[in-house]
Design an enzyme around this catalytic site. Structure first.
Site, mmCIF file in Angstrom:
data_model
loop_
_atom_site.group_PDB
_atom_site.id
_atom_site.type_symbol
_atom_site.label_atom_id
_atom_site.label_comp_id
_atom_site.label_asym_id
_atom_site.label_seq_id
_atom_site.Cartn_x
_atom_site.Cartn_y
_atom_site.Cartn_z
ATOM 1 N N GLU A 59 0.828 -1.216 0.000
ATOM 2 C CA GLU A 59 0.000 0.000 0.000
ATOM 3 C C GLU A 59 0.856 1.257 0.000
ATOM 4 O O GLU A 59 0.552 2.225 -0.703
ATOM 5 C CB GLU A 59 -0.909 0.042 1.247
ATOM 6 C CG GLU A 59 -1.866 -1.120 1.358
ATOM 7 C CD GLU A 59 -1.341 -2.256 2.216
ATOM 8 O OE1 GLU A 59 -2.148 -2.832 2.964
ATOM 9 O OE2 GLU A 59 -0.129 -2.568 2.149
ATOM 10 N N CYS A 87 -2.607 -2.689 7.341
ATOM 11 C CA CYS A 87 -2.187 -2.574 8.738
ATOM 12 C C CYS A 87 -2.445 -1.136 9.210
ATOM 13 O O CYS A 87 -2.861 -0.282 8.424
ATOM 14 C CB CYS A 87 -0.709 -2.936 8.881
ATOM 15 S SG CYS A 87 0.409 -1.707 8.173
#
Length: 148
Positions: A59, A87
């Site tokens: 990401e 996360c």
């Protein structure tokens, strides 16, 4: 609605291709693509081992690349497709990017943001989970089974 699901699955398959590339490079197999106005502007996978950088998640790589492509720091009108739930670190970065939508495949009970920081994303970000969940989970399970 079905067209949206088909599009989500199509782009998640592209994220799965990135995850497979990570798998092949012995990286944790997480892949991501960012789509803006029906065009992929960024594709990435985990590079933490290769770069020896704990922040080099798929990401984070996709956010940086997508922002560079758009010429600014915000990803409004964009959707991130990622194979595993982000996360806390990645969710925070996605929040700062003001991305419009996040679509993920498999949840992450151990490290996912929804457990530890469910408010990390921008308040206007729309989240869709479970897209091609079985395929996304299977790749992770295969990777970790190989490690044991």
């Amino acid at each position: 609605m079905e067209d949206n699901l088909k599009k989500d699955e199509e782009y998640m398959r592209r994220a799965l291709m990135e995850a497979q590339a990570a798998f092949d490079e012995d990286e944790i197999p997480v892949g991501a693509v960012i789509v803006c106005r029906d065009r992929i502007i960024s594709r990435a996978h985990n590079l933490t081992e290769m770069l020896t950088d704990v922040t080099a998640h798929a990401e984070m790589q996709a956010i940086t690349s997508g922002a560079n492509m758009l010429g600014g720091k915000y990803l409004k009108d964009c959707t991130l497709y990622v194979t595993v739930e982000p996360c806390v670190m990645c969710a925070g970065a996605l929040g700062w990017s003001q991305i419009s939508r996040v679509v993920y495949g498999a949840g992450d009970e151990k490290r996912g943001y929804t457990k530890y920081a469910p408010q990390a994303l921008h308040p206007k970000t729309i989240v869709t989970s479970g897209v091609l969940e079985d395929e996304c989970r299977a790749l992770m399970q295969q990777f970790f089974a190989r490690k044991r």
